[in-house]
Design an enzyme around this catalytic site. Sequence first.
Site, PDB file in Angstrom:
ATOM      1  N   TRP A  45     -39.067 -35.199  23.567  1.00  0.00           N
ATOM      2  CA  TRP A  45     -40.208 -34.924  24.436  1.00  0.00           C
ATOM      3  C   TRP A  45     -40.665 -33.471  24.298  1.00  0.00           C
ATOM      4  CZ3 TRP A  45     -40.908 -31.452  28.417  1.00  0.00           C
ATOM      5  CH2 TRP A  45     -42.022 -31.651  29.233  1.00  0.00           C
ATOM      6  N   HIS A  46     -39.715 -32.568  24.033  1.00  0.00           N
ATOM      7  CA  HIS A  46     -40.051 -31.149  23.976  1.00  0.00           C
ATOM      8  C   HIS A  46     -40.840 -30.767  22.730  1.00  0.00           C
ATOM      9  CE1 HIS A  46     -36.948 -30.928  27.126  1.00  0.00           C
ATOM     10  NE2 HIS A  46     -37.557 -29.824  27.488  1.00  0.00           N
ATOM     11  N   GLY A  47     -40.760 -31.523  21.673  1.00  0.00           N
ATOM     12  CA  GLY A  47     -41.534 -31.166  20.500  1.00  0.00           C
ATOM     13  C   GLY A  47     -41.019 -31.775  19.224  1.00  0.00           C
TER      14      GLY A  47
ATOM     15  N   TYR B 265     -42.971 -23.363  28.664  1.00  0.00           N
ATOM     16  CA  TYR B 265     -43.228 -24.819  28.643  1.00  0.00           C
ATOM     17  C   TYR B 265     -44.693 -25.170  28.381  1.00  0.00           C
ATOM     18  CZ  TYR B 265     -38.789 -27.094  29.289  1.00  0.00           C
ATOM     19  OH  TYR B 265     -37.538 -27.629  29.069  1.00  0.00           O
TER      20      TYR B 265
ATOM     21  N   PHE C 205     -44.780 -27.264  25.271  1.00  0.00           N
ATOM     22  CA  PHE C 205     -44.221 -28.608  25.250  1.00  0.00           C
ATOM     23  C   PHE C 205     -45.159 -29.614  25.892  1.00  0.00           C
ATOM     24  CE2 PHE C 205     -40.269 -25.866  25.804  1.00  0.00           C
ATOM     25  CZ  PHE C 205     -40.133 -25.709  24.444  1.00  0.00           C
TER      26      PHE C 205
END
Length: 481
Positions: free
Chosen positions: A325-327, A478, A481
């Site tokens: 999900w973060h990248g 964030y 992200f």
Amino acid sequence: MVFNSVAFAIFFIVFFFLYWFVFSKTIKWQNFLILAASYLFYSFTDWRFLAILILSSIFNYWVGIGIERSIRYRKLLLWMGMVQGIGSLIFFKYFNFFVNSFNTLFTSLNIHVNFQVLSIIVPVGISFFTFRTMSYLLDIDKGKIKASTNWVSFFAYVAFFPSLLSGPIDKARTFMPQLERRREFSYVMAADGMRQILWGLFKKMVVADNCAIIADGIFSNYHDLPGSSLLMGAFFYTIQMYADFSGYSDMAIGVSKLLGFNITPNFNFPFFARNIADFWRRWHISLTTWLTEYVFTPLSITFRDLGKAGVSLAIIINFTLVGIWHGANWTYVAFGFMHGCYFIPLIIKGTMNKKKRVDKESGFPALDHGLDIFKTFTLVMLTFVVFRASSISDALQYYNILFSQSLFSTPVFLEKIIIVKASIFILIMMLMEWVQREQEHGLVLDYFKSPALRASVYCVLIFMIIWLGSTGANQFIYFNF
């Protein structure tokens, strides 16, 4: 436009005046103002992607109505909504990642291919507003909420500017009812919102941004530094991540309170957690609960015949998705996978869902509590090395130096004065949060009966933000992200 900027202060003061003094007569006009302000706010951040936000809102608005009204095409419409949400994330965030991964794989097999990458810019906040729309459709399908027929309210929910860029990820069933009822200004709620904003600014501008100077310097030059310095780099980056992200969340929640909204808490003093399960009940709560409800729970039901192995598999898949999900980088995959593996001992012992007693006294934690906190923090800190690294190779090299004999040598200080300052700021933050660990945030100060004493604390924090905080409106981590 970021919260810690003069531009946002001007924007919000104007909006606040219009919201409470001009548009307060009807909910409809207040919500329309929220929607217009949210689009303006997003345009200041990156106007090129405003159309994506609007089109996503239009599509999911009509799909939601279709899911509720149609029996025959209900599942088809739900799948269309999921494909749109997941597909947009895959295209904007992961397309080039998949292309590069396939090119590398085929090259390793001596098959020469050259799939072309695209010049794609990731829309800011896409992970957050996409998860909002997906949960909205899933909840309609499960009968947890009714589809909204008020497009202004729905669009305002998707684009609500305090939490648009970096969350929290509110679910429609908790947020939209607040949009649909009359809101009256509450001094108590607004005052607490101001305190939470102040605490968020302190964590971001004083703690996180000063830690960033140290962490960036160490991670950029880790090849030339001993393991003892790399340990410091991992420590300061871990604190930076927390102070930066939770600082944003505090400000988002505080701004929302000034408008009469209670949005989802995102942090609950995670560095006081006693095991990794407790940590994830306290860290990025809105994402964790989202994935628990829509990913882990269905997977655990699917794998229930496998017993503890099934629970472990569901946890590892769930936290690998947390990482992804973060990248688009294998480092994020590794980060999530490592956290999933941390759960396995708890699953085997059957203690994953058991909450350890939290010390209530105002003094220092008991010895066993303190050791649990230290062990949990250390495990988390080690995973943030791979999270911060630009590649798996860099992470492995960093670990190799970190765990060498040089770990026990004298650290090389790149910025001695900043290290001293940052350490003092961290100590202040952690002490205040330890004392306030039973409260919503670190600046409640209910135990100070004297208004003058509370005011003096606020003045000290304002002084520190102005004179000791890093200069410039630094972007929040964030946002990436």
